[in-house]
Design a protein around this motif. Structure first.
Motif, PDB file in Angstrom:
ATOM      1  N   GLU A 319      -2.803   2.957  -4.476  1.00  0.00           N
ATOM      2  CA  GLU A 319      -3.130   1.529  -4.314  1.00  0.00           C
ATOM      3  C   GLU A 319      -1.955   0.785  -3.693  1.00  0.00           C
ATOM      4  OE1 GLU A 319      -6.076   0.797  -8.155  1.00  0.00           O
ATOM      5  OE2 GLU A 319      -3.887   0.717  -8.398  1.00  0.00           O
ATOM      6  N   VAL A 322      -1.506   1.352   0.151  1.00  0.00           N
ATOM      7  CA  VAL A 322      -2.424   0.568   0.983  1.00  0.00           C
ATOM      8  C   VAL A 322      -2.008  -0.903   1.002  1.00  0.00           C
ATOM      9  CG1 VAL A 322      -4.810  -0.227   1.222  1.00  0.00           C
ATOM     10  CG2 VAL A 322      -4.341   2.165   0.648  1.00  0.00           C
ATOM     11  N   GLN A 326      -0.810  -3.046   4.239  1.00  0.00           N
ATOM     12  CA  GLN A 326      -1.560  -4.254   4.609  1.00  0.00           C
ATOM     13  C   GLN A 326      -0.665  -5.491   4.605  1.00  0.00           C
ATOM     14  OE1 GLN A 326      -4.670  -3.895   1.624  1.00  0.00           O
ATOM     15  NE2 GLN A 326      -6.179  -3.308   3.174  1.00  0.00           N
ATOM     16  N   ASN A 352      -8.021   6.943   4.565  1.00  0.00           N
ATOM     17  CA  ASN A 352      -9.392   6.490   4.318  1.00  0.00           C
ATOM     18  C   ASN A 352      -9.560   5.013   4.641  1.00  0.00           C
ATOM     19  OD1 ASN A 352     -10.197   9.041   3.472  1.00  0.00           O
ATOM     20  ND2 ASN A 352      -9.750   8.631   1.319  1.00  0.00           N
ATOM     21  N   ALA A 353      -8.510   4.227   4.390  1.00  0.00           N
ATOM     22  CA  ALA A 353      -8.564   2.800   4.714  1.00  0.00           C
ATOM     23  C   ALA A 353      -8.641   2.587   6.227  1.00  0.00           C
ATOM     24  CB  ALA A 353      -7.353   2.070   4.136  1.00  0.00           C
ATOM     25  N   SER A 356     -12.230   3.679   7.328  1.00  0.00           N
ATOM     26  CA  SER A 356     -13.265   2.720   6.931  1.00  0.00           C
ATOM     27  C   SER A 356     -13.154   1.396   7.667  1.00  0.00           C
ATOM     28  CB  SER A 356     -13.189   2.466   5.424  1.00  0.00           C
ATOM     29  OG  SER A 356     -12.016   1.730   5.099  1.00  0.00           O
ATOM     30  N   GLU A 358     -10.770  -0.766   6.992  1.00  0.00           N
ATOM     31  CA  GLU A 358      -9.994  -1.691   6.155  1.00  0.00           C
ATOM     32  C   GLU A 358      -8.612  -1.930   6.761  1.00  0.00           C
ATOM     33  OE1 GLU A 358      -8.454  -1.967   1.483  1.00  0.00           O
ATOM     34  OE2 GLU A 358      -9.655  -0.262   2.165  1.00  0.00           O
ATOM     35  N   ILE A 359      -8.064  -0.913   7.376  1.00  0.00           N
ATOM     36  CA  ILE A 359      -6.844  -1.011   8.176  1.00  0.00           C
ATOM     37  C   ILE A 359      -7.231  -0.686   9.607  1.00  0.00           C
ATOM     38  CG2 ILE A 359      -4.584  -0.002   8.660  1.00  0.00           C
ATOM     39  CD1 ILE A 359      -4.322   0.581   5.653  1.00  0.00           C
TER      40      ILE A 359
END
Length: 573
Positions: A319, A322, A326, A352-353, A356, A358-359
């Motif tokens: 967590e 990420v 970010q 994975n971020a 997806s 997300e990044i």
């Protein structure tokens, strides 16, 4: 594959690579090189570049090799388990193996990082110069000296293949930190003056860079004014905004404006800036924006280790990885307490971020480009194995020792000299009272003060040594009394207290705050000198300073009773 066979293959390949340059035919030459590398990297490889991982032990296991080949991290941080008890030659071979595993997997050569601050934080010991704590550099107030120390550090690091130093510490000195051995910054800071910390930190970094080693400012936005160790829990720095900008953050600003290329962000909560309660700077868009835009930093931002208590008490390492990325961080550091599962989970989480959305890929490429640009600047993209049989020659520790003598000559601080007795002349009736375990005082001082009375004493003085030192002091007009920590070592303090302090110039091998102990014993003590260290280089330099062979140049890097930062008697040699 059997481990023995695997290691034989590695050794053979390394011998070949000593003589053959890394094949970089896939890379363009010139300004387009980074674009070509990025275009040929998979998303997994790009994510790998964001991570500074840690591996246990000093020999690669099959599992570690497979991890490196699959995840291809951008950096590896070395810790005690990797280097304790290892010779420089063995460390060279180990780093060669690390780089070879990555490059054979068609990965980008690694940043090889280590904490090499000097003083109490120096992981490389056997065969390496033990650099002193940073306060002696602060006492020189001289960026040229600091740069020379950085060169010496960098030369020894690069000789074994280390190209990334997680130093210097740019946190400000506080009295509480220096006097409390349990504080995380104890004996790790340069000065309490932010301007001087910034200038000297940048100079250390310049010196390292000249030897091909990247320096790291840490721990932004500044650890001073908190007693919490972020290895255990989140540290709150409760300075108001104006004070923080003028003190803790100012030191980083000065260093950045003087060319610092890497900043490590600490797990520090600054409520005067941060809108989210208990959000550490390492995961904070607000604090990263302060660094990027307010301070104008365009270089590489790396987190402090994400397995520290300040993070793990609130987040998993995955967590936190990420969130830190970010927030605007470029590189995510893993410490010695992050196991393979932790590190794989963190790298998978960022991957994975990205997958997806997300990044974004744009954001990913932005940080990877910074990392690759820094590697290209330091010629790391063209890595070649080092010859371990010539490691000692490359290190040149004799040159490092001479640099340290010059450092101490410039930093030893004459704080008080009531009757202007210094420098001493060969004809002065003087006694030199010194710890028997520091024989260089006798050997060196006798060269310049041959007629002095020399009297040694034990670390825990015997009864007869009380009488011997008192007799030596009584026979002399002035006594130079050298001791280490009379506030802690009670018997040594009693020996000093029994001397006629009205004729004593006291030399502290510890820290400037001993002046307060001496004043409590006798406010009429003739003088006070501080060397900041017990090292051999300090012993030689002290004899040269008190005898006038070297000028008195040192200045206090912190305030003490009756004396401000920068105080110190100055003279010509």
């Amino acid at each position: 594959m059997p481990r023995l066979l695997l290691r034989l293959i590695l050794v053979w390949a390394l011998l070949v690579m000593l003589y053959l340059p890394l094949n970089t035919s896939a890379y363009a030459v010139g300004d387009d090189r980074i674009d070509v590398i990025l275009a040929n990297m998979t998303t997994r490889q790009k994510v790998g570049q964001l991570f500074m991982v840690s591996l246990g032990g000093s020999q690669l296991s099959t599992a570690q090799i497979e991890f490196l080949q699959e995840y291809q991290p951008g950096a590896i941080a070395l810790f005690s388990s990797n280097v304790d008890g290892k010779t420089p030659e063995a460390i060279t071979n180990y780093i060669n193996e690390l780089q070879f595993v990555i490059t054979e997997a068609e990965g980008v050569p690694l940043f090889i990082a280590i904490d090499h601050e000097g003083g109490r934080v120096q992981r490389l010991l056997e065969g390496f110069t033990h650099f002193p704590e940073p306060s002696i550099i602060g006492a020189t107030a001289d960026p040229f000296i600091a740069e020379a120390v950085g060169q010496a550090m960098g030369r020894e690091l690069s000789a074994v293949g280390i190209n990334f130093n997680l130093a210097p510490v740019a946190d400000l000195h506080t009295r509480e930190d220096m006097l409390n051995t349990s504080r995380v910054l104890n004996h790790r800071t340069l000065s309490q003056d932010p301007q001087m910390v910034g200038e000297l930190s940048a100079a250390l970094i310049r010196g390292m860079a000249q030897q091909g080693v990247i320096g790291t400012l840490k721990h932004f936005p500044g650890h001073a004014q908190t007693d919490t160790d972020t290895h255990r829990d989140l540290a709150t720095v409760s300075l108001d905004r104006e004070t923080a900008l003028a003190t803790n953050i100012r030191a980083f600003e000065v260093a950045i404006h003087n060319g610092a290329e890497v900043v490590m962000v600490g797990h520090l909560y600054y409520p005067a800036f941060e809108t989210e309660e208990n959000r550490p700077a390492s995961l904070s868009p607000i604090m990263i924006d302060l660094l990027r835009h307010d301070l104008g930093f365009e270089g590489l931002i790396v987190t402090d280790a994400l397995d520290m208590g300040a993070i793990r008490n609130q987040f998993s390492i995955a967590e936190a990885s990420v969130l830190a990325f970010q927030a605007g961080v470029d590189m995510l550091a893993m410490g010695p307490n992050a196991n393979f599962s932790d590190q794989k989970a963190a790298m998978d989480a960022v991957y994975n971020a990205v997958e997806s959305g997300e990044i974004s890929l744009v954001r990913l490429d932005e940080s990877v480009r910074r990392i690759l640009n820094l590697k290209m600047k330091y010629n790391l993209l063209d890595w070649q194995a080092l010859d371990s049989t010539t490691t000692i020659e490359r290190m040149d520790t004799a040159a490092s020792f001479q640099t340290l003598v010059q450092l101490f000559e410039a930093g030893i601080t004459v704080v008080h000299d009531e009757n202007n007795l210094l420098p001493l002349s060969p004809t002065d009736n003087v006694a030199i009272i010194y710890p028997v375990g520091k024989p260089l005082f006798l050997e060196t001082c006798r060269q310049f003060l041959p007629n002095a009375i020399y009297q040694s004493y034990s670390w825990w003085p015997y009864d007869w040594e009380f009488g011997a030192t008192q007799a030596a002091a009584r026979r002399a007009d002035v006594a130079i009394v050298i001791a280490e920590n009379i506030g802690w070592n009670t018997p040594q303090g009693e020996l000093v207290a029994a001397l006629p302090l009205e004729k004593v110039i006291y030399v502290s091998l510890w820290k400037p705050y001993e002046w307060e102990y001496i004043q409590a014993l006798n406010p009429n003590t003739l003088g006070f000198i501080v060397t900041y260290s017990t090292s051999e280089a300090a012993q030689i330099a002290l004899c040269r300073v008190i005898s006038g062979q070297a000028p008195m140049r040192g200045r206090l890097p912190m305030a003490i009773q009756g004396y401000e930062v920068g105080s110190g008697i100055q003279s010509e040699s």
